[in-house]
Scaffold this active site. Structure first.
Site: not given
Lengths: 276, 424
Positions: A43, A54
């Site tokens: 990824e 995040e």
């Protein structure tokens, strides 16, 4: 190799790094190190300025990559230049997908991604409800669209996601944002049980940091593990302490190997692997 | 729910999967309690707005401004609401709703600190633990509000990413929410974010225009020719516009922060303004499709305004929609016009406005001076969205540095240095 085909061989190890972190050239070496360390799928993050899913580790990686000049066009050049075996998935946020190219809409981005050899997309701020346009573009250009299932996802939403997902389903191991943790969440097994009968492979991410974690997650029934922050930490450490690129790359490769070995050890302990 | 698009192509729910169930739960609660007054929610909300908040706020005829501009200028005095700004309408509504939903903890972001202050007050009033996320830059330029939040018992968490303003604070609050969603409610401070926030926050703020429309009819027997409000995220704007939207003959002016300049520095990733309605383009930020300040790749630009509360790269999807459909006129006023307007309102009307609010008055002056073209008409309602006590340090600094014509003589401050401005 297509995403689903990757999982048919053995438990998949899916590492994540931000492309261009901290620079284009160094990042290239780190991604190659992941491949040497046994990555099955990578990824590769395309950095966006407002990464709301995040935690601090990946936020900082995104800042480094943006400061290093990473843009969507540079990203696609990066992928084109990259010569590695693992299947590549692009992870980014929807505004970058939407804005790419001359006309608004996800089409240009998906077309370019397919051209450079990306096999799938993960867009953490795009729930199934908003994904019709992107799903259609992915279908047209032969890309998989990976969705995330969280511990809070309701049964009704599971059905909606099941209709849209392809490639693999990203099982979010815990609530919150990305980041390496000292322990694993017991909500992982719970979530895996809820989607047990899905045909699409199940990869677990959020908080996996060690080979032992990897083994435990696979033993609990996952088909793959996704690891980001624990690897990004090594990039950050190298950058902060001025460790040379070769040394950092070798540490990334070792960590990758540990995680891959953990995943394989977990496979042998799975009671009845349900590979489709 | 998400298939409904009340704001044309704008709006939606662009959030991580972990938050989707919370939005569904919130939408259900919004429909039950806010739209259908289940368990008497709306009655309790109105009662608390009256007794705790001090509603209704007056609609005041501004004699000096009316003479200066040769129009009837009416001021909707949201600066007189408890807390000193319109923000309490929304904060009180959402904290009360969180209580009805059985949530145990409140989090919120804040830019200027007005929303954080209002949320801290509402949370203290309703006995809920509260944490506020605030960018470091904003903490240093809005110290009085930081202290007010602490006084009301709220935790203030500094946000250090990016430029340390509202955009980063919203992102960080969303991250907290993603981890704690099961027992926490996120009191978003404007008509931004994923559905149902933009509609719900507007409904809580719509009391401004509900009252203003009624009050003006009582005082003059008719509707205004135009309504003017400053616009950052847009909650005071939509609150002031909402009940006038259906009155086709009433002009609606959303005054954005023109900052230093309307141009964009792509290289530096900076837009030296916060004028997303005037200059922004369609995109996705913080859960909604709306108009944004972004570069050609879609990276969000750092915005700028002398006013912390307007300093945001996005705007509510409903305002974007009303601008696209030509119902709302987006206009903008730069830092200097706003600072002049701040002093003018203070001197001529005895009202020290928030710097956000000063933008709305800067627009009146710009029209008078022929710098902006707008048919404001004979009767104008301007929303005084907040009072300016929180901005005094900034105003001393900026007025001293820039030589603002309408400002008082700043020699006193130049002689004794900055310490006088700090009040030390």
């Amino acid at each position: 190799m297509s995403l689903e085909a990757v999982f048919s061989e053995e438990s998949a190890f899916i590492p994540y790094l931000v492309a261009g972190d901290p620079t284009y050239e160094e990042s290239m070496e780190y991604v190659e190190a992941l491949a040497r360390g046994g990555a099955d799928i990578i990824e590769l993050g395309l950095p966006f300025s407002e990464p709301i899913a995040e935690g601090p580790t990946i936020q900082q990686a995104i800042v480094r990559a943006l400061d290093g000049g990473m843009t969507p066009d540079r990203y696609f050049e990066f992928v084109e230049e990259l010569a590695v075996d693992p299947t590549l998935v692009c992870m980014t946020y929807y505004n970058l997908v939407y804005q790419y190219g001359e006309s608004d809409g996800p089409e240009s981005f998906v077309e370019r991604a397919a051209t450079v050899g990306i096999e799938g997309l993960v867009i953490p701020d795009l729930p199934a409800e908003e994904a019709d346009q992107l799903r259609a573009a992915c279908d047209e250009h032969g890309l998989d669209l990976v969705f995330i299932v969280a511990p809070t996802t309701t049964q009704e939403r599971l059905e909606r996601i099941r209709e849209q997902v392809s490639g693999y389903i990203y099982v979010q191991a815990r609530l919150g944002t990305t980041g390496a943790r000292a322990d694993l969440s017991d909500r992982t097994a719970e979530t895996l049980a809820r989607i047990e009968d899905w045909q699409v492979p199940k990869a677990v991410g959020f908080g996996i940091a060690t080979g032992d974690h990897a083994q435990a997650v696979i033993t609990a029934g996952a088909d793959g593990i996704i690891v980001g922050s624990a690897l990004v930490d090594i990039v950050a450490d190298g950058d902060n302490k001025g460790i040379n690129t070769t040394e950092t790359a070798s540490r990334i490769e070792n960590k990758a190997q540990e995680l891959k070995d953990g995943a394989l050890a977990g496979t042998s302990q799975q009671p009845a692997p349900e590979k489709q | 729910m998400s298939t409904e698009r009340p704001f044309g192509k704008y709006g939606g729910q662009y959030v991580p999967e972990a938050l989707m169930p919370a939005l569904e739960e919130l939408n259900e609660a919004y429909e039950r309690y806010v739209l259908n007054n289940e368990d008497g929610f709306v009655d309790e909300f109105r009662e608390r707005l009256r007794d705790f908040g001090g509603r209704p706020t007056p609609l005041q005829y501004a004699e000096q401004l009316s003479a200066r501009y040769d129009r009837d200028i009416y001021l909707k005095r949201e600066d007189l609401l408890h807390g000193g700004a319109h923000k309490l309408n929304n904060a009180l509504g959402q904290v009360l709703l969180a209580k009805y939903m059985g949530k145990e903890r409140i989090i919120a972001e804040t830019g200027a600190g007005q929303h954080g202050t209002a949320t801290a007050m509402a949370a203290a009033h309703l006995d809920m633990p509260c944490e506020i996320y605030m960018g470091e830059t904003d903490i240093s330029r809005q110290r009085p509000n930081v202290f007010r939040m602490r006084l009301n018992g709220a935790e203030v968490n500094p946000v250090t990413t990016g430029r340390g303003t509202l955009k980063e604070a919203i992102s960080e609050t969303m991250r907290d929410w993603a981890a704690t969603v099961e027992r926490t409610h996120y009191v978003i401070g404007s008509i931004v974010g994923p559905a149902p926030f933009p509609s719900m926050v507007r409904d809580f703020q719509a009391v401004i225009s509900e009252e203003a429309r009624e009050q003006l009819r009582d005082q003059t027997g008719s509707l205004p020719d135009s309504v003017v409000a400053c616009a950052g995220g847009g909650s005071n704007t939509m609150g002031t516009f909402h009940h006038f939207v259906k009155d086709d003959d009433v002009g609606l002016y959303a005054v954005e922060a023109g900052g230093d300049s309307l141009s964009v520095d792509e290289e530096a990733g900076v837009a030296p303004n916060s004028a997303s309605l005037s200059t922004g383009e369609e995109g996705v930020l913080h859960g909604a499709r709306t108009r944004l300040l972004q570069d050609s790749d879609g990276q969000i630009l750092e915005s700028h305004s002398v006013s912390a509360g307007l300093d945001y790269a996005g705007v509510g999807p409903e305002l974007a929609h009303l601008v696209d459909t030509n119902r709302v006129s987006p206009v903008n006023v730069d830092d200097e016009l706003a600072l002049n307007a701040f002093h003018r309102l203070s001197q001529t009307e005895g009202i020290i406005p928030a710097l956000e609010t000063a933008h709305a008055f800067g627009f009146l002056e710009a029209v008078e001076a022929g710098k902006r073209d707008a048919a404001l008409g004979e009767t104008v309602v301007v929303n005084v969205s907040g009072r300016g006590d929180k901005d005094l340090e900034t105003v001393v600094e900026e007025t001293t540095a820039r030589d603002i014509d309408a400002g008082p003589d700043m020699d006193l401050f130049r002689q004794v240095g900055r310490s006088a401005g700090d009040g030390k």
